[in-house]
Design an enzyme around this catalytic site. Structure first.
Site, PDB file in Angstrom:
ATOM      1  N   HIS A 142       0.800  -1.221   0.000  1.00 44.83           N
ATOM      2  CA  HIS A 142       0.000   0.000   0.000  1.00 44.83           C
ATOM      3  C   HIS A 142       0.836   1.275   0.000  1.00 44.83           C
ATOM      4  CE1 HIS A 142      -3.541  -2.456   0.827  1.00 44.83           C
ATOM      5  NE2 HIS A 142      -2.839  -3.075   1.743  1.00 44.83           N
ATOM      6  N   ASP A 256       0.398  -6.139  11.585  1.00 50.53           N
ATOM      7  CA  ASP A 256       1.407  -6.390  10.559  1.00 50.53           C
ATOM      8  C   ASP A 256       2.814  -6.318  11.156  1.00 50.53           C
ATOM      9  OD1 ASP A 256       2.193  -7.089   8.016  1.00 50.53           O
ATOM     10  OD2 ASP A 256       2.169  -5.046   7.231  1.00 50.53           O
TER      11      ASP A 256
END
Length: 445
Positions: A142, A256
């Site tokens: 991203h 994450d």
């Protein structure tokens, strides 16, 4: 079932209606549809009271038509959504910067006013040499991260949000969510945000750390990171997660945790970075159920990649994988698609430090620290979330401040967690391995 309210609350309050405007039409009686055309013939026959009612209805209809035309005229077309979204984003960020010393967030919780700077795109462009590939220091699904030097000489890391399949409104929502989470964070083991830019795209400007990411040190092929620094980094990450889970104003789940999202400072102090996938949990929520499943394969807890369940134990599992990565110097998933967790489990059970430790270390490590790190990793990667420790106990174990408890005697070991009609306490290591392989095949296809 996933509760979506936190996704909506993460935005600051808008002071203009949503672009998806709704034209509200009142339901009238059947005869009212013809009241306008028949009024001239019927008015003479009405008694005064009914005549007054008719005039009142006509007045309401005229007013409604005018309001309806105004409402309809401000409903934007689809190609104007980006403009509306960016306008709302600027308004929200301006409100934060112009607010008093204390900002009230979307649930009424006071937080310190952020001291972020609003950068011009031209300034970031000049700092990164037009986002040159030579300045690219990190890349994810991203975002891309560039090293930059501001006009005053300060070195920064510029995170540039890349275009994805999401609509602009979704990307801006994620951007604001990350900003909202960072606003609550103030800890030495978490990355420090310096500012942002929304001109020419969405950008976050962070403090630059000279040693880069833990992944670049462990797997970059350069000088081997010695055990003392590795153990120091392990404790720093654990203390950062302890803060996010227990001591922060919000219960924040990073979602994450991996080597490339751990940055190393001048003295190899660890900082957790990249809160793009982070979620916060209200105090009365046990967990989130999220979809789609996002994260990095090899670090995903089984209950997460199977059922989308997210809570503190999601990060604990990922931390266990990362701790194994620090101990062994291996990737979470190697080039032959072998899972580090499944490779290390037998060696952990045998307490075989010699085979487990990074070959580059040789015997140059503290045996007591290695033993504590191995024990902690084995507990964190348990396929049963109820058997994994919380981060406060992880920190105690690593620092040798608590005598380890036999996992079989853990008080909550008998508590069952029901998932999709299955008792996860019956979820064996073999089942986990089968599901892990199946999930890996789906990811790698």
């Amino acid at each position: 079932m996933e509760i979506q309210s936190d996704e909506k609350k993460r935005d600051f309050i808008l002071d203009e209606p949503s672009p998806r405007g709704v034209l509200e039409i009142p339901i009238l009686s059947p005869c009212s549809d013809h009241s306008g055309s028949s009024s001239s013939n019927s008015t003479e026959k009405l008694v005064p009271e009914r005549e007054g009612n008719l005039l009142q209805w006509k007045s309401m209809l005229d007013s409604f038509k005018k309001k309806s035309m105004r409402r309809f005229s401000v409903i934007p077309l689809l190609n104007n959504y980006d403009i509306i979204a960016k306008r709302n984003l600027k308004r929200k960020l301006t409100r934060m910067q112009n607010s008093p010393h204390v900002v009230i967030d979307w649930e009424g919780m006071p937080i310190p006013k952020p001291s972020w700077r609003n950068f011009d795109y031209a300034e970031l462009e000049a700092a990164t040499d037009n986002f040159s590939s030579e300045n690219l220091i990190g890349k994810g699904g991203h975002a891309k991260v560039y090293k930059g030097c501001l006009s005053d000489g300060q070195v920064v890391a510029v995170k540039k949000i890349v275009k994805t399949e999401k609509e602009e409104q979704g990307r801006i929502g994620d951007f604001l969510s990350e900003l909202g989470i960072i606003a609550h964070i103030n800890h030495p083991n978490a990355a420090k945000l310096l500012g942002f830019s929304i001109d020419g795209g969405l950008h976050l400007v962070l403090e630059y750390l000279p040693h880069g990411s833990l992944a670049s040190i462990l797997h970059g092929g350069g000088e081997c990171l010695d055990w003392k620094k590795r153990f120091q980094v392990s404790i720093g990450i654990a203390e950062g997660l302890l803060y996010l889970h227990h001591d922060c104003q919000r219960r924040i789940i990073h979602r994450d945790i991996k080597a490339s999202n751990i940055l190393l400072g001048e003295d190899y102090e660890a900082q957790i970075s990249d809160f793009g996938l982070a979620k916060w949990l209200p105090e009365n929520w046990v967990h989130h159920v999220v979809f789609p499943i996002e994260g990095t394969f090899g670090y995903l807890a089984p209950e997460y990649f199977m059922h989308g369940i997210v809570d503190e134990k999601t990060d604990v599992f990922a931390y266990g994988v990362l701790l194994l990565e620090i101990i062994t110097g291996r990737h979470a998933v190697d080039s032959s698609r072998q899972s580090l967790v499944m490779w290390a489990k037998p060696l952990l059970q045998e307490n075989n430090a010699k085979e487990l430790a990074d070959l580059r270390l040789g015997n140059d490590y503290d045996p007591a620290e290695m033993k504590r790190a191995m024990l902690t990793a084995s507990m964190c990667i348990n396929h049963l979330p109820s058997m994994r420790p919380h981060m406060n106990r992880v920190v105690q174990l690593l620092k040798g401040k608590e005598a380890p408890i036999d996992l079989k005697q853990k008080t909550n070991a008998g508590r069952a967690v029901i998932l999709d009609g299955c008792d996860i306490q019956d979820y064996t290591c073999t089942s986990y391995l089968n599901d892990l392989n199946r999930h890996m095949q789906l990811v790698m296809e």
